[in-house]
Design a protein around this motif. Structure first.
Motif, PDB file in Angstrom:
ATOM      1  N   TYR A  64       0.833  -1.204   0.000  1.00  0.00           N
ATOM      2  CA  TYR A  64       0.000   0.000   0.000  1.00  0.00           C
ATOM      3  C   TYR A  64       0.870   1.257   0.000  1.00  0.00           C
ATOM      4  N   GLU A  68       0.422   4.016  -2.811  1.00  0.00           N
ATOM      5  CA  GLU A  68      -0.291   5.234  -2.398  1.00  0.00           C
ATOM      6  C   GLU A  68       0.072   6.469  -3.222  1.00  0.00           C
ATOM      7  N   LEU A  71      -1.878   6.364  -6.353  1.00  0.00           N
ATOM      8  CA  LEU A  71      -3.302   6.615  -6.112  1.00  0.00           C
ATOM      9  C   LEU A  71      -3.577   8.109  -5.950  1.00  0.00           C
ATOM     10  N   LEU A  97      -6.783  -1.326   0.312  1.00  0.00           N
ATOM     11  CA  LEU A  97      -6.779  -0.118  -0.516  1.00  0.00           C
ATOM     12  C   LEU A  97      -8.083   0.661  -0.366  1.00  0.00           C
ATOM     13  N   VAL A 111     -12.260  -0.523  -7.495  1.00  0.00           N
ATOM     14  CA  VAL A 111     -11.279  -1.590  -7.295  1.00  0.00           C
ATOM     15  C   VAL A 111     -11.921  -2.906  -7.732  1.00  0.00           C
TER      16      VAL A 111
END
Length: 305
Positions: A64, A68, A71, A97, A111
């Protein structure tokens, strides 16, 4: 009758429990839901971590942290981005997530978890309903090859992930990301047997080329095959115009399947990467793998350019 627990033993046991609680708290991010972690069976009912779940949580949370920044960048320019996770299993990554980022910062994003086992897909759907993640999470009972042609998945994907997808499933995930023009492709390969088996089949004792010493012995065949596989994957991504970073996911004491390949699409196809890819396969004696590790139409488009 059972022996009575001495008063001296009680504080020792209490200290042990306190240490375990402190270790658990250290592993859980401040923005992470303990209730979700319990539902995923990462935390026990009393909120503790066992050795296996601690390793799993560490891996997913580290992944993650690597994802990140992508994202955040995507959310700024395209709030309704789509991520597809291949070989999702129990969808640990998808739920982490969604819990830590999508539900808080990108509610329009999607997702999509791809998993061939129907029972895992159904249980993940039920958990998403319980968590209120139905709008952001989709679960499809497909394998990675099915996903290549699936009409249930958007034509263009923004992030493609595969965490420990076995053997050639990682290559299928990369091919999926390339076909769907994914801006980011993030994979942590698992067991990688195909290249090693081909090296073993083509091996001749004391070949005239001394480079064959790299894989002449059985244990070296396996290790070199794994390293070569990931090298070919990186070259394939670079050939398609991606900038590639390779690093450790977590410390090697937690997992031997630990190599993280993170690729971001940066520009046009790279002729040099294609030439190096072909030359490497020819030098090793595996020209049959040229179809798997680069797209022929890419080379043709460059030739005609």
């Amino acid at each position: 009758m059972p022996k009575a627990i001495s008063s001296a033993a009680k504080p020792a046991r209490s200290r042990k429990a306190s240490q375990a609680d402190a270790q658990t708290i250290a592993q859980i991010a401040p923005d992470q839901s303990p209730a979700l972690l319990k539902a995923l069976h990462i935390l026990t009912r009393d909120g503790r971590l066992n050795q296996d779940s601690r390793r799993k949580l560490k891996q997913v949370n580290h992944l993650y942290q690597f994802i990140e920044p992508a994202l955040k960048a995507l959310t700024e320019k395209k709030p309704n981005w789509t991520l597809v996770d291949h070989g999702a299993g129990k969808s640990y990554l998808g739920f982490i997530l969604t819990d830590r980022f999508v539900s808080r910062h990108a509610p329009q994003a999607q997702v999509i978890s791809i998993e061939r086992r129907e029972d895992l897909v159904e249980s993940a759907r039920a958990l998403a309903r319980d968590c209120g993640f139905e709008a952001q999470m989709t679960f499809l009972a497909q394998d990675t090859q099915d996903a290549l042609e699936s009409t249930e998945i958007p034509e263009q994907i923004d992030i493609t992930t595969a965490l420990h997808a076995c053997d050639t499933a990682t290559d299928d995930a990369i091919r999926f990301g390339l076909k769907r023009q994914s801006e980011y492709i993030v994979v942590v390969p698992c067991c990688q047997a195909e290249v090693a088996s081909l090296l073993r089949a083509s091996k001749t004792p004391y070949s005239q080329d001394p480079i064959s010493e790299l894989w002449r012995r059985p244990i070296h065949t396996r290790e070199f095959g794994s390293h070569l596989t990931n090298t070919l994957r990186c070259l394939q991504l670079e050939a398609h115009g991606y900038q590639v970073t390779v690093t450790e996911l977590v410390g090697w004491e937690h997992s031997l399947k630990n190599e993280l390949i993170l690729a971001q699409r940066k520009g046009s196809p790279q002729r040099q990467a294609i030439d190096r890819l072909e030359s490497l396969l020819d030098r090793i004696g595996l020209p049959a793998l040229k179809e798997r590790f680069f797209a022929p139409e890419l080379k043709e488009s460059l030739t005609n350019a």
